[in-house]
Design a protein around this motif. Structure first.
Motif: not given
Length: 70
Positions: A25, A29, A34, A57-58
């Motif tokens: 991640p 970024r 994203t 991952l977000e």
């Protein structure tokens, strides 16, 4: 350019090291990526590394598993 074909210039970065997968991640970024994302991997690669990356991952990741070596 060949008619009917498209191309894309993708951001790229090569990173290596111990336990680096969980740092994915951070590097995405830095590349201003994203999500959402798509992952294409073989079953073995996904089991070994892909799950770790997807879980870290977000954002949403659509996973496509392919049968390699058939």
């Amino acid at each position: 350019m060949i008619p009917g074909f498209k191309s894309a210039q993708l951001p790229r970065m090569i990173v290596r090291g111990v336990d680096i997968l969980k740092e994915t991640p951070k590097y995405l970024r830095e590349l201003n990526l994203t999500g959402p994302a798509m992952m294409v991997a073989g079953h073995h690669t996904y089991d070994v590394a892909g799950k770790i990356i997807v879980d870290s991952l977000e954002f949403d990741v659509e996973v496509f598993l392919i049968n390699s070596g058939d």
